[in-house]
Design an enzyme around this catalytic site. Sequence first.
Site, PDB file in Angstrom:
ATOM      1  N   ASP A  44     -20.144 -87.060  17.384  1.00  0.00           N
ATOM      2  CA  ASP A  44     -20.799 -86.436  16.758  1.00  0.00           C
ATOM      3  C   ASP A  44     -21.533 -86.058  17.254  1.00  0.00           C
ATOM      4  O   ASP A  44     -21.893 -86.572  18.334  1.00  0.00           O
ATOM      5  CB  ASP A  44     -21.045 -87.754  15.454  1.00  0.00           C
ATOM      6  CG  ASP A  44     -21.555 -86.525  14.160  1.00  0.00           C
ATOM      7  OD1 ASP A  44     -20.625 -86.658  13.222  1.00  0.00           O
ATOM      8  OD2 ASP A  44     -22.409 -86.384  13.816  1.00  0.00           O
ATOM      9  N   TYR A  64     -24.423 -71.007   2.224  1.00  0.00           N
ATOM     10  CA  TYR A  64     -23.121 -71.913   2.553  1.00  0.00           C
ATOM     11  C   TYR A  64     -21.354 -70.797   2.298  1.00  0.00           C
ATOM     12  O   TYR A  64     -20.576 -71.197   2.927  1.00  0.00           O
ATOM     13  CB  TYR A  64     -23.353 -73.278   2.103  1.00  0.00           C
ATOM     14  CG  TYR A  64     -21.788 -74.633   1.989  1.00  0.00           C
ATOM     15  CD1 TYR A  64     -21.731 -74.696   3.151  1.00  0.00           C
ATOM     16  CD2 TYR A  64     -20.667 -74.271   1.235  1.00  0.00           C
ATOM     17  CE1 TYR A  64     -20.654 -75.355   2.902  1.00  0.00           C
ATOM     18  CE2 TYR A  64     -20.055 -75.392   0.808  1.00  0.00           C
ATOM     19  CZ  TYR A  64     -19.935 -76.419   2.289  1.00  0.00           C
ATOM     20  OH  TYR A  64     -18.138 -77.156   2.020  1.00  0.00           O
ATOM     21  N   LYS A 109     -19.000 -69.873   4.538  1.00  0.00           N
ATOM     22  CA  LYS A 109     -17.385 -70.243   4.825  1.00  0.00           C
ATOM     23  C   LYS A 109     -16.992 -68.889   4.481  1.00  0.00           C
ATOM     24  O   LYS A 109     -15.294 -69.082   5.360  1.00  0.00           O
ATOM     25  CB  LYS A 109     -17.257 -71.387   3.808  1.00  0.00           C
ATOM     26  CG  LYS A 109     -17.636 -72.735   4.181  1.00  0.00           C
ATOM     27  CD  LYS A 109     -17.039 -73.558   5.039  1.00  0.00           C
ATOM     28  CE  LYS A 109     -17.629 -74.465   5.608  1.00  0.00           C
ATOM     29  NZ  LYS A 109     -17.026 -75.123   6.385  1.00  0.00           N
TER      30      LYS A 109
END
Length: 314
Positions: free
Chosen positions: A35, A143, A147
């Site tokens: 991460d 978003y 996607k």
Amino acid sequence: MSTKILIIGACGQIGTELTQKLRAVYGTDNVIASDIRKLDNDVVNDGIFEVVNALDYNQIENLIEKYHITDVYLMAALLSATAEKNPAFAWDLNMNSLFHVLNLAKAGKIKKIFWPSSIAVFGPTTPRENTPQYTVMEPSTVYGISKQSGERWCEYYNKQYGVDVRSIRYPGLISWTSPPGGGTTDYAVDIYYKALEDKKFTCFLSENTALPMMYMDDAIKATVSIMQAPAEKIKVRSSYNLSAISFTPKEIAASIQKHIPEFTIDYAPDFRQKIADSWPASIDDTVAREDWGWKNDFDMEKMTSVMLENLSKK
Ligand code: AKB
């Protein structure tokens, strides 16, 4: 060759539970969690962890070589509400991290990719009820646009270069171990915390806004299962519709009131209402069920019991 996994974005809402599950299935030493931040949590403390920037191709490539990675789960992304506040960064992160792993697979450095898509790929012109696998897709959020573009690229890399990339269109995900970050469906997690702490909740969506949702255990089960399925069963190489539950804020409040009768809800819709209004109310996932045997275990009542039980212990 044995499976060696790299999870990018392992400290997020999905990554946290996915890391635990993959460590249990494949062995702790075969799962490398990574991460951009190093938190003090189980993901970092209970196995191998590396700090990585999903936008840095060389860092990802180095980790792949260092640990002989075969499979990458790319979970790093900006979700719908946050992305609307920072469109340029959302586009950069959501697209370029995907290109990095697709190109690493194209170069033969990894064998398999999991990349999450979302119900956000659909838009206001999509049929709202039982949205089919193949339909009109005109997303109106940053978003959703990222996607949907990502899905097109996944399919392209599979068809043109034989990259084994697999994907699911997650609905809103509900879990108690790790909080969600910046989505439009986040209210459905927050409501449980507030029900236990304050016995009241103000919802940022209106009472009758139905959205597709899923308990996290089901989402993790689907993720592991699509990655373990034989390649020939994965016929959709853009992303699969996936469905479990669909409910409105009013309905989830009623299910909480069965356990906490004094709980009350009121509504103060904000900018996220417009995002929710552009998404489907329910999803038809027949294709995933037929192709690789997807089946959910949790309905709303079961999910509410598990959420309240675990959060009250926490
Ligand atoms: C969001 O609300 O942005 C996400 C999603 C549906 O992809 N939970």
